[in-house]
Scaffold this motif. Structure first.
Motif, PDB file in Angstrom:
ATOM      1  N   LEU A   3      42.786  60.260  54.776  1.00  0.00           N
ATOM      2  CA  LEU A   3      42.894  60.358  53.321  1.00  0.00           C
ATOM      3  C   LEU A   3      43.204  58.956  52.810  1.00  0.00           C
ATOM      4  N   GLU A   4      42.208  58.348  52.186  1.00  0.00           N
ATOM      5  CA  GLU A   4      42.364  56.966  51.738  1.00  0.00           C
ATOM      6  C   GLU A   4      43.014  56.942  50.361  1.00  0.00           C
ATOM      7  N   LYS A   5      43.458  55.729  49.994  1.00  0.00           N
ATOM      8  CA  LYS A   5      44.028  55.560  48.651  1.00  0.00           C
ATOM      9  C   LYS A   5      43.059  54.754  47.790  1.00  0.00           C
ATOM     10  N   CYS A   6      43.022  55.132  46.531  1.00  0.00           N
ATOM     11  CA  CYS A   6      42.130  54.448  45.592  1.00  0.00           C
ATOM     12  C   CYS A   6      42.627  53.010  45.376  1.00  0.00           C
ATOM     13  N   TRP A   7      41.707  52.047  45.350  1.00  0.00           N
ATOM     14  CA  TRP A   7      42.087  50.637  45.180  1.00  0.00           C
ATOM     15  C   TRP A   7      42.711  50.421  43.806  1.00  0.00           C
ATOM     16  N   PHE A   8      42.206  51.140  42.827  1.00  0.00           N
ATOM     17  CA  PHE A   8      42.656  50.867  41.453  1.00  0.00           C
ATOM     18  C   PHE A   8      43.906  51.655  41.086  1.00  0.00           C
ATOM     19  N   CYS A   9      43.852  52.980  41.247  1.00  0.00           N
ATOM     20  CA  CYS A   9      44.959  53.799  40.735  1.00  0.00           C
ATOM     21  C   CYS A   9      45.868  54.355  41.817  1.00  0.00           C
ATOM     22  N   SER A  10      45.564  54.082  43.081  1.00  0.00           N
ATOM     23  CA  SER A  10      46.404  54.493  44.222  1.00  0.00           C
ATOM     24  C   SER A  10      46.480  56.001  44.430  1.00  0.00           C
ATOM     25  N   ARG A  33      37.326  57.856  41.508  1.00  0.00           N
ATOM     26  CA  ARG A  33      36.436  58.446  40.493  1.00  0.00           C
ATOM     27  C   ARG A  33      35.759  57.307  39.743  1.00  0.00           C
ATOM     28  N   SER A  34      34.818  57.673  38.910  1.00  0.00           N
ATOM     29  CA  SER A  34      34.036  56.641  38.230  1.00  0.00           C
ATOM     30  C   SER A  34      34.896  55.840  37.260  1.00  0.00           C
ATOM     31  N   LYS A  35      35.963  56.462  36.749  1.00  0.00           N
ATOM     32  CA  LYS A  35      36.872  55.745  35.841  1.00  0.00           C
ATOM     33  C   LYS A  35      37.436  54.497  36.519  1.00  0.00           C
ATOM     34  N   LYS A  41      34.848  47.189  37.919  1.00  0.00           N
ATOM     35  CA  LYS A  41      33.671  46.392  37.550  1.00  0.00           C
ATOM     36  C   LYS A  41      33.938  45.557  36.313  1.00  0.00           C
ATOM     37  N   MET A  42      34.846  46.053  35.462  1.00  0.00           N
ATOM     38  CA  MET A  42      35.234  45.273  34.283  1.00  0.00           C
ATOM     39  C   MET A  42      36.236  44.180  34.631  1.00  0.00           C
ATOM     40  N   LYS A  43      36.553  44.050  35.933  1.00  0.00           N
ATOM     41  CA  LYS A  43      37.513  43.057  36.445  1.00  0.00           C
ATOM     42  C   LYS A  43      38.894  43.218  35.842  1.00  0.00           C
ATOM     43  N   ARG A  44      39.288  44.442  35.609  1.00  0.00           N
ATOM     44  CA  ARG A  44      40.630  44.657  35.090  1.00  0.00           C
ATOM     45  C   ARG A  44      41.634  44.568  36.232  1.00  0.00           C
TER      46      ARG A  44
ATOM     47  N   LYS B  24      26.387  36.666  37.770  1.00  0.00           N
ATOM     48  CA  LYS B  24      27.598  37.479  37.761  1.00  0.00           C
ATOM     49  C   LYS B  24      27.960  37.947  39.172  1.00  0.00           C
ATOM     50  N   PHE B  25      26.922  38.231  39.987  1.00  0.00           N
ATOM     51  CA  PHE B  25      27.190  38.715  41.339  1.00  0.00           C
ATOM     52  C   PHE B  25      27.556  37.571  42.271  1.00  0.00           C
TER      53      PHE B  25
END
Lengths: 164, 126
Positions: A3-10, A33-35, A41-44, B24-25
């Protein structure tokens, strides 16, 4: 199966869920998830996005240091199967989860309490400083206070007299 | 004519816009740049030392000789590079790179309430 953890939201990623991105330097990024994928991708920066676990832990919203966090970890080594150990582990899991939830609840209540006490301190300070702002009939001043006021006024008058 | 969208013609649909977004990539990600800078710092060098011995590459601007490590960009000449160093974007980037390390998978796992990874005993002594 892991069971992995999400990179963004954990959050936990169960098998068959989410999406995985492998960068050209072979680093793997998993998203629940896509969120989360879109935000990546938005580099947040997850540390600056308020709904992620990384933000919440960094800003003291969630419990970070606890002995219950020592059990779940990535173990990169093979373990010989032992029926007793497996049984004990399965028994321990709900107990650990329960204690963690209780401690987390306590953490949150403590967090809320802190703000309340600070507010009370601020209120007391304000009352001390600006008590004269209230209408006079509402004030029940301690008996010493008017004396102090009188003294000050006397000093001022004396100084004025000296100047004259 | 024909297809799904009335405003987009077939010829337009056939064109891929991926080539337009190629740059960009190709830009190196923040954590990759951060690691590179950290490696340099461990070796006792700074960004100026590293930019002195660059391999010659015909395909890059300025034969790949004028490179900004922080922003991962090649420039046509020394003067353009200097101008870039004076820019706001570059200064912002330096500030970002000298700050805390970028978010990683390990950070995400620690935040999720996992412990540090357990790799067991070291089997090979090297």
């Amino acid at each position: 199966m892991r069971l992995e953890k999400c990179w963004f939201c954990s959050s936990t990623i169960y098998p068959g869920h989410g999406i995985q991105f492998v960068r050209n330097d072979a680093k793997i990024f998993r998203f629940c998830r896509s969120k989360c994928h879109k935000n990546f991708k938005m580099k947040r920066n997850p540390r600056k996005v308020k709904w992620t676990k990384a933000y919440r832990c960094l800003h003291g919203k969630d419990m970070t240091q606890d002995s219950t966090f020592e059990f779940e970890r990535k173990r990169n080594r093979p373990e010989r199967y032992d029926r007793n150990v497996t049984e004990q582990t399965l028994k321990a899991i709900p107990v650990i989860i329960k204690t963690r939830h209780e401690r987390h609840k306590k953490h949150i209540t403590n967090r809320h309490k802190d703000g309340k006490t600070k507010q009370r301190e601020r209120d007391v300070k304000e009352l001390e400083q600006d008590i004269e702002m209230l209408p006079k009939k509402d004030i029940m001043l301690p008996t010493q206070k008017p004396k102090v006021v009188v003294k000050v006024s006397q000093q001022q008058t004396e100084e004025k007299l000296m100047e004259e | 004519m024909g297809g799904k969208c009335p405003h987009r013609k077939v010829k337009k649909r056939r064109l891929s816009h991926k080539t337009a977004r190629r740059g960009k990539f190709l830009v190196k990600a923040d954590d990759a740049v951060y690691d590179e800078l950290l490696k340099l710092a461990d070796a006792g060098k700074d960004a100026a030392d590293a930019s002195q011995q660059l391999p010659v590459d015909e395909d890059l601007p300025g034969m790949g000789q004028f490179y900004c490590l922080h922003c991962d960009r090649y420039f046509a000449s020394e003067s353009v590079k200097e101008e870039h160093y004076r820019s706001k974007r570059h200064k912002k980037r330096i500030k970002q790179m000298s700050g805390p390390a970028p978010h990683t998978q390990l950070d995400a796992e620690l935040a999720a309430g996992m412990g540090m990874p357990d790799n067991g005993l070291k089997l090979m002594s090297m």
